[in-house]
Every structure is written in structure tokens, then in C-alpha cells.
Write an enzyme that holds these catalytic residues in place. Structure first.
Site, short mmCIF file in Angstrom:
data_model
loop_
_atom_site.label_atom_id
_atom_site.label_comp_id
_atom_site.label_asym_id
_atom_site.label_seq_id
_atom_site.Cartn_x
_atom_site.Cartn_y
_atom_site.Cartn_z
N CYS A 7 0.84 -1.26 -0.03
CA CYS A 7 -0.07 -0.03 0.02
C CYS A 7 0.87 1.33 -0.10
O CYS A 7 0.56 2.25 -0.60
CB CYS A 7 -0.85 0.04 1.25
SG CYS A 7 -2.25 -1.26 0.84
N ASP A 30 10.55 -6.73 -8.76
CA ASP A 30 10.99 -7.57 -7.18
C ASP A 30 12.44 -6.88 -6.85
O ASP A 30 13.28 -6.89 -7.68
CB ASP A 30 10.96 -8.65 -7.55
CG ASP A 30 10.84 -9.44 -6.18
OD1 ASP A 30 9.72 -10.15 -5.81
OD2 ASP A 30 11.74 -9.48 -5.16
N HIS A 46 -6.40 -3.31 -1.46
CA HIS A 46 -5.74 -4.06 -0.49
C HIS A 46 -6.50 -5.30 -0.04
O HIS A 46 -7.64 -5.27 0.52
CB HIS A 46 -5.47 -3.32 0.97
CG HIS A 46 -4.85 -4.27 1.92
ND1 HIS A 46 -3.53 -4.48 2.03
CD2 HIS A 46 -5.05 -5.52 2.85
CE1 HIS A 46 -2.91 -5.42 2.99
NE2 HIS A 46 -4.05 -5.63 3.30
N ASN A 87 1.74 -17.00 -4.56
CA ASN A 87 2.12 -17.50 -3.31
C ASN A 87 0.91 -17.16 -2.24
O ASN A 87 0.74 -16.00 -1.95
CB ASN A 87 3.34 -16.82 -2.40
CG ASN A 87 4.52 -17.61 -3.33
OD1 ASN A 87 4.49 -18.77 -3.93
ND2 ASN A 87 5.32 -16.77 -3.40
N GLY A 93 5.19 -19.48 0.90
CA GLY A 93 6.28 -18.47 0.59
C GLY A 93 5.76 -17.27 0.65
O GLY A 93 6.53 -16.26 0.31
N HIS A 98 -0.29 -8.60 0.93
CA HIS A 98 -0.97 -7.95 0.29
C HIS A 98 -0.96 -8.69 -1.21
O HIS A 98 0.19 -8.61 -1.76
CB HIS A 98 -0.55 -6.44 -0.02
CG HIS A 98 -1.21 -5.60 -0.91
ND1 HIS A 98 -1.67 -4.26 -0.62
CD2 HIS A 98 -1.79 -5.51 -2.07
CE1 HIS A 98 -2.32 -3.72 -1.84
NE2 HIS A 98 -2.32 -4.40 -2.71
N HIS A 100 -0.42 -10.36 -4.56
CA HIS A 100 0.48 -9.95 -5.74
C HIS A 100 0.62 -11.33 -6.65
O HIS A 100 0.91 -12.23 -6.15
CB HIS A 100 1.59 -9.32 -5.17
CG HIS A 100 2.34 -10.00 -4.12
ND1 HIS A 100 2.17 -9.97 -2.90
CD2 HIS A 100 3.75 -10.79 -4.25
CE1 HIS A 100 2.94 -10.81 -2.20
NE2 HIS A 100 3.96 -11.30 -3.12
N HIS A 102 3.79 -12.99 -9.24
CA HIS A 102 5.29 -12.81 -9.56
C HIS A 102 5.07 -13.09 -11.01
O HIS A 102 4.80 -14.37 -11.38
CB HIS A 102 6.01 -13.83 -8.91
CG HIS A 102 6.26 -13.65 -7.37
ND1 HIS A 102 7.19 -13.04 -6.74
CD2 HIS A 102 5.34 -13.94 -6.38
CE1 HIS A 102 7.16 -13.17 -5.50
NE2 HIS A 102 5.98 -13.59 -5.19
P1 DGP Z 1 5.92 -13.10 -1.51
O1 DGP Z 1 6.91 -13.74 -0.86
O2 DGP Z 1 5.42 -13.94 -2.61
O3 DGP Z 1 5.11 -12.46 -0.47
O4 DGP Z 1 6.52 -11.92 -2.32
C1 DGP Z 1 7.08 -10.97 -1.90
C2 DGP Z 1 8.14 -10.16 -2.73
O5 DGP Z 1 8.03 -8.67 -2.56
C3 DGP Z 1 9.51 -10.94 -2.63
O6 DGP Z 1 9.62 -11.46 -3.87
C4 DGP Z 1 10.27 -9.67 -2.37
C5 DGP Z 1 9.33 -8.27 -2.96
N1 DGP Z 1 9.69 -7.35 -2.03
C6 DGP Z 1 9.69 -7.08 -0.55
N2 DGP Z 1 9.90 -5.95 -0.19
C7 DGP Z 1 9.98 -5.35 -1.34
C8 DGP Z 1 10.12 -3.90 -1.74
O7 DGP Z 1 10.33 -2.98 -0.68
N3 DGP Z 1 10.09 -3.38 -3.08
C9 DGP Z 1 10.12 -4.21 -3.99
N4 DGP Z 1 10.14 -3.80 -5.18
N5 DGP Z 1 9.85 -5.57 -3.74
C10 DGP Z 1 9.78 -6.11 -2.54
#
Ligand code: DGP
Length: 114
Positions: A7, A30, A46, A87, A93, A98, A100, A102
Site C-alpha cells: 500500500c 521485485d 488491499h 503464493n 512462501g 497484500h 500479488h 510474480h
Molecule cells: P511473496 O514472498 O510471494 O510475498 O513476495 C513478496 C516479494 O516482494 C518478494 O519477492 C520480495 C518483494 N519485496 C519485498 N519488499 C520489497 C520492496 O520494498 N520493494 C520491492 N520492489 N519488492 C519487495
């Protein structure tokens, strides 16, 4: 949600590498890429996990796939192939609660996943 990382990114209070945006979604790089192309598709609304979606979110889910298709083409991974991962909860994992997706591409992926 005030204490939600994504958010904060959506409201641009937290900076990151933006890839694109629609009225309902944003796409960002990422921070910890697992492939040459690793993009997160995030609904602006959200929703914590897939377990929390309702019928009224069906439009967002459809838009995610249309957006992914467009980004994959722009990133040059549409023809070789890409993987879309969602995930759900810690056992799968999920670390940011929130919802999302990949979008991963630019290398060969194994099956079954780890
Ligand atoms: P998950 O583990 O499926 O909840 O994926 C979360 C992803 O978010 C993980 O691959 C790393 C990414 N991530 C975590 N913090 C940040 C951030 O501050 N900026 C960005 N661009 N990605 C982030």
C-alpha cells in the site's frame, strides 16, 4: 492499509522501480529478483491473500492476466515463456500480505517447483 508495504508503494510513499500501471493495478520490479525478469503485479485494492477475494474482485483477477500478457510482450519474454506465481500464506512462501503475482521470465524454469 497504513502498515502495508505494498500500500505504501501504491501510494508512492515508498519508492521502487515501477514497470507500469492501470486504474486497478501496478507493476514493479521485485527487489530480490529470482530471474532476469521478475515483476510483481499488485492490485491497488488491499486484499491480504487469495483466500480473501470475493466475487466483486473477479474483474481485478481478469485484469491481472491481461496486464501480464502486455508486460510479458514488452519485456520480450512472451515467446520463450514465463511463469506467473501467486503464493498464498506462509506455507507457500507468501511474505507480504497484500495479494500479488510474480511474473518471472528470462530463464528456463523447472517443474515441479521447489
Ligand atoms: P511473496 O514472498 O510471494 O510475498 O513476495 C513478496 C516479494 O516482494 C518478494 O519477492 C520480495 C518483494 N519485496 C519485498 N519488499 C520489497 C520492496 O520494498 N520493494 C520491492 N520492489 N519488492 C519487495
Amino acid at each position: 492499509m497504513s502498515d502495508c508495504l505494498f500500500c505504501g508503494i501504491i501510494s508512492k510513499k515508498i519508492t521502487t522501480k515501477y514497470v507500469g500501471e492501470t486504474s486497478e493495478l501496478i507493476a514493479i520490479r521485485d527487489v530480490n529478483p529470482q530471474a532476469p525478469v521478475h515483476i510483481l503485479i499488485i492490485p491497488k485494492k488491499h486484499i491480504s491473500t487469495l483466500n480473501d477475494i470475493t466475487k466483486e474482485d473477479c474483474n481485478i483477477i481478469g485484469e491481472v492476466h491481461m496486464f501480464v500478457k502486455e508486460i510479458a510482450k514488452k519485456e520480450g519474454i512472451a515467446e520463450d515463456g514465463y511463469r506467473l506465481v501467486l503464493n498464498t500464506n506462509r506455507g507457500a512462501g507468501q511474505s507480504v500480505f497484500h495479494i500479488h503475482w510474480h511474473l518471472l521470465g528470462g530463464r528456463v524454469f523447472n517443474w515441479p517447483p521447489g
